[in-house]
Design a protein around this motif. Structure first.
Motif, PDB file in Angstrom:
ATOM      1  N   MET A  78       0.873  -1.284  -0.054  1.00 45.08           N
ATOM      2  CA  MET A  78       0.048  -0.169   0.104  1.00 45.08           C
ATOM      3  C   MET A  78       0.870   1.348   0.181  1.00 45.08           C
ATOM      4  N   ARG A  79       0.551   2.062  -0.937  1.00 43.05           N
ATOM      5  CA  ARG A  79       1.289   3.386  -0.947  1.00 43.05           C
ATOM      6  C   ARG A  79       0.743   4.353   0.118  1.00 43.05           C
ATOM      7  N   ASN A  80       1.639   5.035   0.808  1.00 44.40           N
ATOM      8  CA  ASN A  80       1.459   6.074   1.986  1.00 44.40           C
ATOM      9  C   ASN A  80       1.230   7.251   1.379  1.00 44.40           C
ATOM     10  N   HIS A  81       0.105   7.621   1.041  1.00 43.97           N
ATOM     11  CA  HIS A  81      -0.090   9.046   0.676  1.00 43.97           C
ATOM     12  C   HIS A  81      -1.662   9.490   0.703  1.00 43.97           C
ATOM     13  N   SER A  82      -1.655  10.755   1.335  1.00 38.24           N
ATOM     14  CA  SER A  82      -3.009  11.426   1.296  1.00 38.24           C
ATOM     15  C   SER A  82      -4.104  11.380   0.193  1.00 38.24           C
ATOM     16  N   VAL A  83      -5.360  11.379   0.236  1.00 39.60           N
ATOM     17  CA  VAL A  83      -5.794  11.578  -1.251  1.00 39.60           C
ATOM     18  C   VAL A  83      -5.902  13.116  -1.292  1.00 39.60           C
ATOM     19  N   ILE A  84      -5.753  13.429  -2.465  1.00 33.87           N
ATOM     20  CA  ILE A  84      -5.609  14.831  -2.990  1.00 33.87           C
ATOM     21  C   ILE A  84      -6.986  15.111  -3.569  1.00 33.87           C
ATOM     22  N   THR A  85      -7.677  16.096  -3.178  1.00 35.49           N
ATOM     23  CA  THR A  85      -8.968  16.555  -3.841  1.00 35.49           C
ATOM     24  C   THR A  85      -8.901  18.002  -4.521  1.00 35.49           C
ATOM     25  N   THR A  86      -7.825  18.837  -4.055  1.00 35.54           N
ATOM     26  CA  THR A  86      -7.592  20.176  -4.798  1.00 35.54           C
ATOM     27  C   THR A  86      -6.103  20.228  -5.236  1.00 35.54           C
ATOM     28  N   PHE A  87      -6.157  21.211  -6.220  1.00 39.86           N
ATOM     29  CA  PHE A  87      -4.898  21.626  -6.686  1.00 39.86           C
ATOM     30  C   PHE A  87      -4.646  23.086  -6.241  1.00 39.86           C
ATOM     31  N   ILE A  88      -3.383  23.434  -6.159  1.00 39.13           N
ATOM     32  CA  ILE A  88      -3.114  24.709  -6.186  1.00 39.13           C
ATOM     33  C   ILE A  88      -2.236  25.383  -7.173  1.00 39.13           C
ATOM     34  N   ILE A  89      -2.992  26.335  -7.860  1.00 41.49           N
ATOM     35  CA  ILE A  89      -2.280  26.894  -9.009  1.00 41.49           C
ATOM     36  C   ILE A  89      -1.398  28.088  -8.601  1.00 41.49           C
ATOM     37  N   LEU A  90      -0.117  28.095  -9.083  1.00 43.56           N
ATOM     38  CA  LEU A  90       0.928  29.004  -8.573  1.00 43.56           C
ATOM     39  C   LEU A  90       0.691  30.325  -9.358  1.00 43.56           C
ATOM     40  N   GLY A  91       0.225  30.190 -10.661  1.00 44.27           N
ATOM     41  CA  GLY A  91       0.011  31.576 -11.481  1.00 44.27           C
ATOM     42  C   GLY A  91       1.558  31.945 -12.175  1.00 44.27           C
ATOM     43  N   LEU A  92       1.416  33.162 -12.654  1.00 39.70           N
ATOM     44  CA  LEU A  92       2.653  33.783 -13.102  1.00 39.70           C
ATOM     45  C   LEU A  92       3.404  34.506 -12.240  1.00 39.70           C
ATOM     46  N   THR A  93       3.340  34.860 -11.209  1.00 35.62           N
ATOM     47  CA  THR A  93       4.218  35.483 -10.498  1.00 35.62           C
ATOM     48  C   THR A  93       3.617  35.712  -8.968  1.00 35.62           C
TER      49      THR A  93
ATOM     50  N   THR B  20     -10.620  22.604  -7.199  1.00 35.81           N
ATOM     51  CA  THR B  20     -10.920  21.243  -7.125  1.00 35.81           C
ATOM     52  C   THR B  20     -10.505  20.531  -8.293  1.00 35.81           C
ATOM     53  N   ILE B  21     -10.129  19.154  -8.028  1.00 42.07           N
ATOM     54  CA  ILE B  21      -9.745  18.379  -9.081  1.00 42.07           C
ATOM     55  C   ILE B  21     -10.743  18.401 -10.180  1.00 42.07           C
ATOM     56  N   LYS B  22     -12.259  18.288  -9.731  1.00 39.84           N
ATOM     57  CA  LYS B  22     -13.195  18.225 -10.860  1.00 39.84           C
ATOM     58  C   LYS B  22     -13.094  19.642 -11.780  1.00 39.84           C
ATOM     59  N   ALA B  23     -12.993  20.563 -11.056  1.00 40.43           N
ATOM     60  CA  ALA B  23     -12.922  21.892 -11.799  1.00 40.43           C
ATOM     61  C   ALA B  23     -12.022  21.967 -12.492  1.00 40.43           C
ATOM     62  N   CYS B  24     -10.579  21.369 -12.362  1.00 40.69           N
ATOM     63  CA  CYS B  24      -9.601  21.444 -12.958  1.00 40.69           C
ATOM     64  C   CYS B  24      -9.736  20.742 -14.272  1.00 40.69           C
ATOM     65  N   PHE B  25     -10.102  19.671 -14.098  1.00 41.02           N
ATOM     66  CA  PHE B  25     -10.460  18.585 -15.328  1.00 41.02           C
ATOM     67  C   PHE B  25     -11.319  19.395 -16.090  1.00 41.02           C
ATOM     68  N   SER B  26     -12.498  19.747 -15.847  1.00 40.04           N
ATOM     69  CA  SER B  26     -13.473  20.663 -16.380  1.00 40.04           C
ATOM     70  C   SER B  26     -12.858  21.577 -17.209  1.00 40.04           C
ATOM     71  N   GLN B  27     -11.983  22.605 -16.409  1.00 39.90           N
ATOM     72  CA  GLN B  27     -11.301  23.645 -17.505  1.00 39.90           C
ATOM     73  C   GLN B  27     -10.412  22.989 -18.449  1.00 39.90           C
ATOM     74  N   VAL B  28      -9.543  21.888 -18.341  1.00 39.57           N
ATOM     75  CA  VAL B  28      -8.791  21.257 -19.336  1.00 39.57           C
ATOM     76  C   VAL B  28      -9.667  20.814 -20.342  1.00 39.57           C
ATOM     77  N   PHE B  29     -10.829  20.361 -20.043  1.00 41.65           N
ATOM     78  CA  PHE B  29     -11.788  19.782 -20.977  1.00 41.65           C
ATOM     79  C   PHE B  29     -12.057  20.940 -22.010  1.00 41.65           C
ATOM     80  N   PHE B  30     -12.853  22.085 -21.439  1.00 39.86           N
ATOM     81  CA  PHE B  30     -13.418  22.920 -22.330  1.00 39.86           C
ATOM     82  C   PHE B  30     -12.123  23.723 -23.097  1.00 39.86           C
ATOM     83  N   ILE B  31     -11.005  23.961 -22.440  1.00 37.74           N
ATOM     84  CA  ILE B  31     -10.111  24.761 -23.122  1.00 37.74           C
ATOM     85  C   ILE B  31      -9.507  23.958 -24.331  1.00 37.74           C
ATOM     86  N   VAL B  32      -9.159  22.493 -24.124  1.00 37.58           N
ATOM     87  CA  VAL B  32      -8.681  21.714 -25.253  1.00 37.58           C
ATOM     88  C   VAL B  32      -9.949  21.562 -26.495  1.00 37.58           C
TER      89      VAL B  32
END
Length: 248
Positions: free
Chosen positions: A1-16, A91-103
């Motif tokens: 079993m891999r020892n890591h927590s479940v990630i549900t959100t991303f952090i966008i660093l931005g440009l600066t 959120t991961i769902k929002a992030c994947f939704s953004q990727v979907f629409f952009i592409v």
């Protein structure tokens, strides 16, 4: 079993991270975004209200303006919100939704540019049959094909990405994009990465070949025109499309 927590959100660093630069970036992006929206909405409205613009070329231009509005709206407001509020989480769902629409919007734009080059080919190389060939039914089918093609390009890699597990939550970008998302995964992403490359190259090569072949025939036809005035007029009908294709 891999020892890591479940990630549900991303952090966008931005440009600066510099507050002063963030203000400049916000002002620049906000102004250009508003100009883009106003400009493209103006094009759409003019084509809707002006009966002289009820041709295939302007129908495609109207759809291109709609795609431009959709694409910029899919990525710019999210980053403006991040700068304004300081909340970099998504959120991961929002992030994947953004990727979907952009592409989806970008890929559809590529196919639409190819269709617009075919429209110019018919207008210049087959002017007497233009109205018959590029009738309203054909135009609607071509637009539908552009959207379906864009959808088929994005669905396979995105569908596989939904099953990924993530070990990191930092996205070193100002929007959600395939590459930084895949870097955060602790699953094997080799196949997805290759699939993304294949889909991107396939879209680029297919649409580019359509544009190049169309313009080869267009140039040949224009050069055979007897007068310089006719050649100038023919070239002028393609100039805006050539500029957009070149920038894209």
């Amino acid at each position: 079993m891999r020892n890591h927590s479940v990630i549900t959100t991303f952090i966008i660093l931005g440009l600066t991270d510099d507050p002063q630069l963030q203000i400049l970036v916000f002002i620049f992006l906000f102004i250009t975004y508003m100009l883009s929206i106003i400009g493209n909405l103006t094009i759409i409205c003019l084509i809707l209200v002006d009966s002289h613009l009820k041709t295939a070329m302007y129908f495609f231009l109207q759809n291109f303006s709609f795609l431009e509005i959709s694409f910029t709206t899919a990525c710019v407001p999210t980053y403006l919100h991040i700068i304004l509020t300081g909340d970099r989480t998504i959120t991961i769902k929002a992030c994947f939704s953004q990727v979907f629409f952009i592409v989806l919007f970008v890929a559809t734009e590529f196919f639409l540019l190819a269709v617009m080059s075919y429209d110019r080919y018919v207008a210049i190389c087959k002017p007497l049959h233009y109205v018959t060939i590029m009738n309203s039914r054909v135009c609607r089918i071509l637009i539908l094909c552009c959207w379906v093609s864009g959808l088929l390009i994005i669905l396979p890699p995105l569908g596989l990405s939904l099953y990924l597990e993530f070990c990191d939550s930092v996205i070193n970008h100002f929007v959600c994009d395939a590459s930084p998302i895949l870097k955060n995964s602790c699953s094997d992403t080799w196949f997805i990465e290759q699939l993304v490359i294949v889909c991107a190259v396939l879209t680029f090569i297919t649409t580019l070949m359509c544009v190049v072949l169309s313009y080869i025939y267009i140039v040949k036809t224009i050069l055979r025109l007897p007068s310089a005035q006719e050649r100038k007029k023919a070239f002028s009908t393609c100039s805006s499309h050539i500029i957009v294709v070149s920038i894209t």
